[in-house]
Write an enzyme that holds these catalytic residues in place. Structure first.
Site, short mmCIF file in Angstrom:
data_model
loop_
_atom_site.label_atom_id
_atom_site.label_comp_id
_atom_site.label_asym_id
_atom_site.label_seq_id
_atom_site.Cartn_x
_atom_site.Cartn_y
_atom_site.Cartn_z
N THR A 135 31.98 -18.24 -60.89
CA THR A 135 32.58 -19.73 -60.05
C THR A 135 33.59 -21.06 -60.14
O THR A 135 33.86 -20.28 -61.17
CB THR A 135 31.34 -20.87 -60.21
OG1 THR A 135 31.61 -21.10 -61.05
CG2 THR A 135 30.26 -19.59 -60.20
N HIS A 188 34.05 -23.23 -60.56
CA HIS A 188 33.92 -24.33 -62.16
C HIS A 188 34.88 -24.37 -62.56
O HIS A 188 35.77 -25.54 -63.01
CB HIS A 188 32.81 -24.27 -62.42
CG HIS A 188 32.35 -25.66 -63.55
ND1 HIS A 188 32.75 -25.32 -65.15
CD2 HIS A 188 32.16 -26.71 -63.25
CE1 HIS A 188 31.91 -26.26 -65.09
NE2 HIS A 188 31.74 -27.02 -64.32
#
Length: 183
Positions: free
Chosen positions: A92, A94
């Site tokens: 992701t 992130h």
């Protein structure tokens, strides 16, 4: 002209360091910490947690490192702060957010306080890459400690706490001999 350079041959008994370590990915950060401690110890720093030269602060992860580093720097108790952590890319975005904010935060802590804050946060694509940088091939923890030692020395010189490499040039201008004014 005066040359200012950090040195590693100084009396290190008066230097104080803080090491801020992110617990997340502790398999990596524990190894970085070992390398960091080894370097400091070999340069005359007492790395004992119960000693007076190094304080250790554990935080949940790398994202929390800048806040704590800034608070430590604001205390004025440290010659340098070493930030250790590992941010490993996942599937992701992130990683991108965390890595960018941690880098900005560590830099801001140094800029805002005038205390050297060393960025020892690994940002890697895989766990294997992180482990290679934390001891399998080399241990960057050593390099981060070396950076802290050099910056503590350099900032100490710039603040007038340590002699510069050119002792005569470090004297006040009024004490330097000017051959044009000699009698």
């Amino acid at each position: 002209m005066t040359i200012f350079e950090g040195t590693f041959a100084q009396d290190s008994s008066a230097l104080r360091f803080a090491i801020v370590i992110g617990r997340f990915n502790d398999l990596v950060t524990d190894k970085l910490l070992s390398g960091c401690q080894d370097c400091l110890k070999r340069h005359g720093i007492d790395v004992n947690p119960h000693g007076t030269q190094v304080d250790y602060v554990w935080v949940p992860g790398s994202f929390e490192v800048p806040l704590v580093s800034r608070q430590l720097a604001l205390s004025g108790n440290y010659d340098a702060i070493i930030c250790l952590g590992a941010i490993i890319r996942g599937n992701t975005p992130h990683f991108d957010y965390v890595a960018a904010e941690v880098a900005k935060g560590v830099a801001a802590a140094a800029f805002q306080t005038g205390t050297p804050v060393v960025f020892g946060i690994l940002t890697t694509d895989t766990m294997q890459q992180a482990l290679e940088r934390a001891g399998i091939k080399s241990n960057l923890g050593w390099n981060y400690a070396l950076n802290a030692l050099e910056m503590a020395s350099l900032i100490g010189q710039l603040r007038g706490e340590l002699p510069a490499n050119n002792a005569q040039a470090a004297l006040p201008v009024s004490q330097l001999k000017n051959p044009m004014l000699s009698e």
